[in-house]
Write a protein that holds these residues in place. Structure first.
Motif, PDB file in Angstrom:
ATOM      1  N   ASP A  83       0.829  -1.204   0.000  1.00 10.60           N
ATOM      2  CA  ASP A  83       0.000   0.000   0.000  1.00 10.60           C
ATOM      3  C   ASP A  83       0.865   1.256   0.000  1.00 10.60           C
ATOM      4  O   ASP A  83       0.605   2.199  -0.759  1.00 10.60           O
ATOM      5  N   GLU A  84       1.886   1.282   0.846  1.00  9.38           N
ATOM      6  CA  GLU A  84       2.746   2.461   0.911  1.00  9.38           C
ATOM      7  C   GLU A  84       3.628   2.561  -0.317  1.00  9.38           C
ATOM      8  O   GLU A  84       3.835   3.654  -0.871  1.00  9.38           O
ATOM      9  N   LEU A  85       4.134   1.444  -0.770  1.00  9.61           N
ATOM     10  CA  LEU A  85       5.011   1.469  -1.937  1.00  9.61           C
ATOM     11  C   LEU A  85       4.242   1.861  -3.200  1.00  9.61           C
ATOM     12  O   LEU A  85       4.773   2.570  -4.058  1.00  9.61           O
ATOM     13  N   SER A  86       2.999   1.417  -3.308  1.00  8.58           N
ATOM     14  CA  SER A  86       2.222   1.764  -4.498  1.00  8.58           C
ATOM     15  C   SER A  86       1.990   3.269  -4.584  1.00  8.58           C
ATOM     16  O   SER A  86       1.903   3.826  -5.683  1.00  8.58           O
ATOM     17  N   ALA A  87       1.911   3.950  -3.429  1.00  7.68           N
ATOM     18  CA  ALA A  87       1.772   5.409  -3.443  1.00  7.68           C
ATOM     19  C   ALA A  87       3.008   6.060  -4.048  1.00  7.68           C
ATOM     20  O   ALA A  87       2.911   7.051  -4.794  1.00  7.68           O
ATOM     21  N   THR A  88       4.188   5.514  -3.746  1.00  3.75           N
ATOM     22  CA  THR A  88       5.426   6.021  -4.355  1.00  3.75           C
ATOM     23  C   THR A  88       5.423   5.762  -5.853  1.00  3.75           C
ATOM     24  O   THR A  88       5.818   6.622  -6.654  1.00  3.75           O
ATOM     25  N   LEU A  89       4.983   4.571  -6.254  1.00  3.70           N
ATOM     26  CA  LEU A  89       4.878   4.250  -7.681  1.00  3.70           C
ATOM     27  C   LEU A  89       3.987   5.266  -8.395  1.00  3.70           C
ATOM     28  O   LEU A  89       4.332   5.783  -9.474  1.00  3.70           O
ATOM     29  N   GLU A  90       2.850   5.582  -7.799  1.00  2.31           N
ATOM     30  CA  GLU A  90       1.909   6.523  -8.410  1.00  2.31           C
ATOM     31  C   GLU A  90       2.498   7.931  -8.498  1.00  2.31           C
ATOM     32  O   GLU A  90       2.347   8.624  -9.515  1.00  2.31           O
ATOM     33  N   THR A  91       3.187   8.354  -7.435  1.00  4.59           N
ATOM     34  CA  THR A  91       3.799   9.683  -7.433  1.00  4.59           C
ATOM     35  C   THR A  91       4.890   9.797  -8.491  1.00  4.59           C
ATOM     36  O   THR A  91       4.971  10.793  -9.236  1.00  4.59           O
ATOM     37  N   GLU A  92       5.731   8.759  -8.574  1.00  3.42           N
ATOM     38  CA  GLU A  92       6.817   8.799  -9.557  1.00  3.42           C
ATOM     39  C   GLU A  92       6.285   8.723 -10.988  1.00  3.42           C
ATOM     40  O   GLU A  92       6.821   9.378 -11.893  1.00  3.42           O
ATOM     41  N   ALA A  93       5.240   7.936 -11.198  1.00  2.00           N
ATOM     42  CA  ALA A  93       4.652   7.862 -12.534  1.00  2.00           C
ATOM     43  C   ALA A  93       4.063   9.213 -12.946  1.00  2.00           C
ATOM     44  O   ALA A  93       4.159   9.613 -14.118  1.00  2.00           O
ATOM     45  N   GLU A  94       3.471   9.911 -11.988  1.00  2.00           N
ATOM     46  CA  GLU A  94       2.935  11.244 -12.289  1.00  2.00           C
ATOM     47  C   GLU A  94       4.061  12.201 -12.676  1.00  2.00           C
ATOM     48  O   GLU A  94       3.910  13.022 -13.593  1.00  2.00           O
ATOM     49  N   LYS A  95       5.202  12.083 -12.007  1.00  2.00           N
ATOM     50  CA  LYS A  95       6.354  12.915 -12.360  1.00  2.00           C
ATOM     51  C   LYS A  95       6.844  12.595 -13.773  1.00  2.00           C
ATOM     52  O   LYS A  95       7.211  13.491 -14.536  1.00  2.00           O
ATOM     53  N   VAL A  96       6.847  11.308 -14.122  1.00  2.00           N
ATOM     54  CA  VAL A  96       7.233  10.917 -15.481  1.00  2.00           C
ATOM     55  C   VAL A  96       6.269  11.531 -16.494  1.00  2.00           C
ATOM     56  O   VAL A  96       6.689  12.093 -17.519  1.00  2.00           O
ATOM     57  N   ALA A  97       4.965  11.428 -16.211  1.00  2.00           N
ATOM     58  CA  ALA A  97       3.965  11.958 -17.139  1.00  2.00           C
ATOM     59  C   ALA A  97       4.125  13.459 -17.348  1.00  2.00           C
ATOM     60  O   ALA A  97       3.875  13.977 -18.440  1.00  2.00           O
ATOM     61  N   ASN A  98       4.576  14.152 -16.315  1.00  2.00           N
ATOM     62  CA  ASN A  98       4.750  15.604 -16.402  1.00  2.00           C
ATOM     63  C   ASN A  98       6.157  16.006 -16.818  1.00  2.00           C
ATOM     64  O   ASN A  98       6.480  17.197 -16.847  1.00  2.00           O
ATOM     65  N   GLY A  99       7.013  15.021 -17.134  1.00  2.00           N
ATOM     66  CA  GLY A  99       8.352  15.319 -17.603  1.00  2.00           C
ATOM     67  C   GLY A  99       9.296  15.818 -16.527  1.00  2.00           C
ATOM     68  O   GLY A  99      10.342  16.414 -16.830  1.00  2.00           O
ATOM     69  N   VAL A 100       8.973  15.552 -15.247  1.00  2.00           N
ATOM     70  CA  VAL A 100       9.797  16.031 -14.137  1.00  2.00           C
ATOM     71  C   VAL A 100      10.990  15.116 -13.901  1.00  2.00           C
ATOM     72  O   VAL A 100      12.080  15.569 -13.537  1.00  2.00           O
ATOM     73  N   VAL A 101      10.773  13.801 -14.058  1.00  2.00           N
ATOM     74  CA  VAL A 101      11.863  12.830 -13.907  1.00  2.00           C
ATOM     75  C   VAL A 101      11.818  11.883 -15.098  1.00  2.00           C
ATOM     76  O   VAL A 101      10.803  11.774 -15.791  1.00  2.00           O
ATOM     77  N   THR A 102      12.914  11.182 -15.321  1.00  2.00           N
ATOM     78  CA  THR A 102      12.949  10.174 -16.380  1.00  2.00           C
ATOM     79  C   THR A 102      12.400   8.850 -15.843  1.00  2.00           C
ATOM     80  O   THR A 102      12.374   8.630 -14.616  1.00  2.00           O
TER      81      THR A 102
END
Length: 430
Positions: free
Chosen positions: A392-411
């Protein structure tokens, strides 16, 4: 028809040194603490159930179950079943409070993603020997009830996600349902080229649970989330999944905001005519538009395949019995009754909930429905969330990082490394 399947259980891992914390060894009889992993409970006999049986259930199932269990009480006249409906958002708080206070009911409906946390508290009893045959259930669902070889719940109903698309608009654009990642991209591009604002709706962030799309992308690329006792997320498969997810936003094929608020209406008005979701969406669309319009214009297809497979997310609910259940015998007999083929078929008639029991699919209303045929095909290729408490906690990190990818913030590479680091910090959570 027995469902063919290749379901992947990503996280059925060892329950290392689980203390009982009130868990009984005999189907709810006795609650002495033990440092040993509990065995399955003693078998349940075929005598009629008796006494009060209390149940916690959620959502529409909680609303429909009180009347539905009349069939059980008619067959077991000395038993009385009381169902309390619990809001989904309150489940874990109420569960943990009841276990700590020793004020538990008998039976609880368990969302499949809640299972590992509930097991870790010691609040659930192992399934008694011989109560059901776990080999008779959709394997992805059955796997998600198990920790260290012990089942702590019985699958009740299942759902998976498929591709919804506006068949009328696809036909106008000369497009057929996509079968691969490349075809999905081309499908979205073709719809945009023929008047749609966007080609595909994708969830973003924790509020929209984007992990339920990204985890299948990861599996479709050949990824496995847990190997042995280690997270394995900083891999080429995760990078590929995040690249694929992010490409729809980068290329203007998916909107960067508004998914939860606009999904259904945007699909109906044709501005975003494709999305991935579960079987409940047919009724949602029918309520917003018209069932006849849905029948004429909406089609479903299995999700497109990546380089490894076309796994989709599997969800649903299980039935469990508390370790300290006041009426464990009656509780398990109710669970057994709800797990019979004819009962699951009747439950489908009542709620449209898809049976977890494979033999229940030999039922004309299921076999004659073209949309359910797509769901049955997809259920052969599914991915369940890792059955460990830290997901549950790790999936929140996955979702946050994927959002950053979608917005071009991280690779994607940076995101995969961050997700792995979080997993290593959390461990599996047992």
């Amino acid at each position: 028809m027995i469902l063919g399947r290749k379901a992947v259980a990503v996280g059925v891992v060892g329950l290392l040194a689980l203390t009982a914390c009130g868990r009984g060894d005999g189907g709810g009889e006795g609650n002495e603490a033990s440092t040993a992993r509990p065995a399955a409970g003693a078998s349940v006999n075929d005598d009629p159930a008796a006494g009060d049986i209390t149940v916690w259930a959620m959502g529409e199932e909680g609303e429909r179950l009180p009347d539905f269990v009349d069939g059980f009480t008619q067959a077991n006249p000395e038993a009385e079943v009381t169902v309390t409906t619990i809001p989904w958002g309150d489940v874990m708080t109420k569960f943990q409070t009841a276990v700590a206070a020793g004020t538990v009911p008998d039976v609880i409906m368990i969302g499949s993603s809640f299972m590992p946390t509930m097991v870790a508290t010691g609040g659930l009893a192992p399934v008694p020997e011989g109560l059901v045959d776990m080999g008779d259930f959709v394997e992805g669902a059955a796997d998600s009830t198990v920790a260290d070889g012990v089942a702590y719940g019985v699958p009740w109903y299942v759902e998976t996600r498929v591709l919804y698309y506006r068949a009328d608009l696809a036909q106008q654009a000369g497009l057929e349902a996509p079968k691969t990642w490349d075809e999905l991209t081309a499908f979205a591009q073709g719809l945009v080229g023929n008047g749609a604002d966007y080609g595909l709706q994708l969830p973003m962030g924790d509020a929209e649970d984007s992990s339920q799309v990204i985890l299948p992308f990861f599996s479709q690329a050949g990824g496995v989330a847990v190997e042995g006792e280690e997270w394995t997320l900083d891999t080429d498969a995760m990078v590929s999944a995040l690249e694929f997810y992010g490409s729809f936003f980068a290329d203007g094929l998916s909107p960067l905001s508004g998914y939860g608020d606009t999904q259904s209406n945007a699909f109906i008005d044709g501005t975003i005519p494709t999305f991935i979701s579960g079987p409940w969406m047919i009724n949602v669309l029918g309520d917003l538009a018209d069932p006849e319009w849905v029948e004429e214009n909406v089609e479903t297809a299995v999700v497109p395949a990546g380089s490894a497979n076309n796994d989709s997310y599997i969800g649903g609910a299980h039935l469990g019995v508390f370790a300290d259940a006041p009426n464990a015998d009656g509780a398990w007999k109710l669970v057994r009754w709800l797990s019979q083929p004819e009962t699951q078929q009747a439950w489908f008639d009542t709620t449209n909930g898809l049976p977890a029991l494979t033999t229940a699919w030999d039922y004309e209303p299921l076999q004659s429905n073209r949309r359910i045929a797509v769901l049955e095909e997809q259920l052969a290729n599914t991915i369940a969330p890792p059955t460990v408490p830290s997901w549950d906690e790790l999936s929140a990190t996955l979702e946050t990082e994927a959002e950053k990818v979608a917005n071009g913030v991280v690779t994607p590479q940076e995101a995969a490394a961050t997700i792995q680091a979080k997993g290593e910090a959390l461990g599996l959570g047992w």
